[in-house]
Enzyme design. Structure first.
Site, mmCIF file in Angstrom:
data_model
loop_
_atom_site.group_PDB
_atom_site.id
_atom_site.type_symbol
_atom_site.label_atom_id
_atom_site.label_comp_id
_atom_site.label_asym_id
_atom_site.label_seq_id
_atom_site.Cartn_x
_atom_site.Cartn_y
_atom_site.Cartn_z
ATOM 1 N N GLY A 12 24.992 17.125 35.887
ATOM 2 C CA GLY A 12 24.507 15.813 36.313
ATOM 3 C C GLY A 12 24.253 14.823 35.196
ATOM 4 O O GLY A 12 23.486 13.876 35.374
ATOM 5 N N SER A 13 24.938 14.996 34.050
ATOM 6 C CA SER A 13 24.694 14.022 32.974
ATOM 7 C C SER A 13 25.268 12.648 33.342
ATOM 8 O O SER A 13 24.691 11.620 32.963
ATOM 9 C CB SER A 13 25.262 14.519 31.641
ATOM 10 O OG SER A 13 26.667 14.468 31.640
ATOM 11 N N LYS A 65 34.902 22.669 56.046
ATOM 12 C CA LYS A 65 34.632 21.497 55.196
ATOM 13 C C LYS A 65 34.391 20.261 56.067
ATOM 14 O O LYS A 65 33.513 19.445 55.792
ATOM 15 C CB LYS A 65 35.834 21.271 54.273
ATOM 16 C CG LYS A 65 35.661 20.104 53.338
ATOM 17 C CD LYS A 65 36.822 19.948 52.379
ATOM 18 C CE LYS A 65 36.844 21.022 51.326
ATOM 19 N NZ LYS A 65 37.649 20.658 50.140
ATOM 20 N N MET A 90 32.996 19.256 42.258
ATOM 21 C CA MET A 90 34.175 20.098 42.075
ATOM 22 C C MET A 90 34.792 20.563 43.394
ATOM 23 O O MET A 90 35.119 21.741 43.552
ATOM 24 C CB MET A 90 33.817 21.287 41.184
ATOM 25 C CG MET A 90 33.421 20.874 39.771
ATOM 26 S SD MET A 90 34.674 19.822 38.994
ATOM 27 C CE MET A 90 34.184 19.904 37.289
ATOM 28 N N ARG A 91 34.929 19.633 44.331
ATOM 29 C CA ARG A 91 35.582 19.952 45.597
ATOM 30 C C ARG A 91 36.525 18.831 45.989
ATOM 31 O O ARG A 91 36.203 17.662 45.762
ATOM 32 C CB ARG A 91 34.547 20.097 46.724
ATOM 33 C CG ARG A 91 33.823 21.382 46.620
ATOM 34 C CD ARG A 91 32.773 21.568 47.677
ATOM 35 N NE ARG A 91 32.042 22.748 47.298
ATOM 36 C CZ ARG A 91 32.423 23.983 47.574
ATOM 37 N NH1 ARG A 91 33.490 24.199 48.313
ATOM 38 N NH2 ARG A 91 31.738 25.013 47.138
ATOM 39 N N LEU A 92 37.645 19.208 46.600
ATOM 40 C CA LEU A 92 38.531 18.194 47.154
ATOM 41 C C LEU A 92 37.892 17.630 48.405
ATOM 42 O O LEU A 92 37.208 18.353 49.138
ATOM 43 C CB LEU A 92 39.876 18.823 47.532
ATOM 44 C CG LEU A 92 40.857 19.100 46.403
ATOM 45 C CD1 LEU A 92 42.118 19.734 46.976
ATOM 46 C CD2 LEU A 92 41.206 17.813 45.676
ATOM 47 N N HIS A 109 37.116 11.721 35.333
ATOM 48 C CA HIS A 109 37.788 12.947 34.887
ATOM 49 C C HIS A 109 37.909 12.914 33.363
ATOM 50 O O HIS A 109 38.270 11.878 32.793
ATOM 51 C CB HIS A 109 39.167 13.066 35.537
ATOM 52 C CG HIS A 109 39.832 14.361 35.209
ATOM 53 N ND1 HIS A 109 39.426 15.569 35.752
ATOM 54 C CD2 HIS A 109 40.839 14.653 34.364
ATOM 55 C CE1 HIS A 109 40.171 16.543 35.241
ATOM 56 N NE2 HIS A 109 41.032 16.016 34.403
HETATM 57 C C1 GAR Z 1 32.369 15.648 33.660
HETATM 58 O O1 GAR Z 1 32.930 15.871 32.387
HETATM 59 C C2 GAR Z 1 33.426 15.187 34.634
HETATM 60 O O2 GAR Z 1 34.369 14.352 34.069
HETATM 61 C C3 GAR Z 1 34.018 16.500 35.051
HETATM 62 O O3 GAR Z 1 32.908 17.334 35.232
HETATM 63 C C4 GAR Z 1 31.920 16.977 34.276
HETATM 64 C C5 GAR Z 1 30.573 16.863 34.958
HETATM 65 O O4 GAR Z 1 29.560 16.667 34.007
HETATM 66 N N1 GAR Z 1 34.829 16.378 36.242
HETATM 67 C C6 GAR Z 1 35.990 16.994 36.412
HETATM 68 O O5 GAR Z 1 36.451 17.801 35.625
HETATM 69 C C7 GAR Z 1 36.720 16.633 37.709
HETATM 70 N N2 GAR Z 1 37.977 17.288 37.779
HETATM 71 P P1 GAR Z 1 28.113 16.206 34.456
HETATM 72 O O6 GAR Z 1 27.687 17.114 35.626
HETATM 73 O O7 GAR Z 1 27.245 16.432 33.250
HETATM 74 O O8 GAR Z 1 28.176 14.763 34.873
#
Ligand code: GAR
Length: 190
Positions: A12-13, A65, A90-92, A109
């Site tokens: 969640g950053s 879903k 992380m889900r479609l 991304h």
């Molecule tokens: C981020 O780096 C985001 O770009 C990636 O997950 C991370 C979540 O970080 N997303 C993907 O890879 C989507 N395919 P966070 O939870 O610290 O925001």
């Protein structure tokens, strides 16, 4: 004031960056809902610390879903959400979400799409030996990390340190997400 929902599965950053920028008036919007498919994820505690309503659910508790997405769409509708920001969700998404919100859902991304789609983009790019890394924000469609690109930013890196590279990517993500939401608002695209 635009109304945002942030969907996340983990740390969640990016949520923290968006919520912080809203709270400080650096984005003319408010995060009104967090959606998380892992109730134990750190983002749930972060949302609570901001006092933001959270729908944390376990997909295993639903037959499909479509079932949990119907619940999510009902929440988004009732909270009058203008923009859904996927931030490590992380889900479609299925037709249920897309039929109602396509064009109002964006994703971040950690690569220069269309390269390195999926869950391990930074690691794969490092293994590949790329010299220019980057971050992409795009509209969400029915494909993984697909959809029309809204913004991208790149930077050169020739080191081999995964932790250092990850920190650089995340810092860029936070900045790009804030700037991109501001751009969409300024251009009346939401
Ligand atoms: C981020 O780096 C985001 O770009 C990636 O997950 C991370 C979540 O970080 N997303 C993907 O890879 C989507 N395919 P966070 O939870 O610290 O925001």
């Amino acid at each position: 004031m635009k109304r945002l929902a942030v969907f996340a599965s983990g740390e969640g950053s990016n949520f923290e960056a968006i919520a912080g920028a809203c709270a400080e008036g650096r984005i003319a919007a408010e995060v009104v809902l967090v959606v998380c498919d892992r109730p134990a994820a750190r983002v749930v505690a972060r949302a609570a610390a901001h006092g933001i309503e959270t729908f944390a659910f376990d997909p295993k508790g639903y037959a499909s879903k479509a079932d949990y997405e119907r619940e999510i769409v009902a929440l988004l509708d009732s909270r009058q959400v203008d923009l859904v920001c996927l931030a490590g969700y992380m889900r479609l998404l299925s037709d249920v979400m897309l039929d109602s919100y396509e064009g109002r859902i964006i994703n971040i991304h950690p690569s220069l799409l269309p390269a390195f789609k999926g869950a391990h983009a930074i690691e794969q790019a490092l293994e590949y030996g790329v010299k220019i890394y980057g971050v992409t924000i795009h509209y969400v469609d029915r494909t993984m990390d697909g959809g029309r690109i809204i913004s991208q930013q790149a930077f050169p890196y020739e080191g081999h340190d995964m932790a250092e590279l990850e920190a650089m990517v995340h810092a860029l993500e936070h900045e790009l997400y804030i700037n991109t939401i501001n751009k969409l608002i300024a251009e009346s695209r939401i």
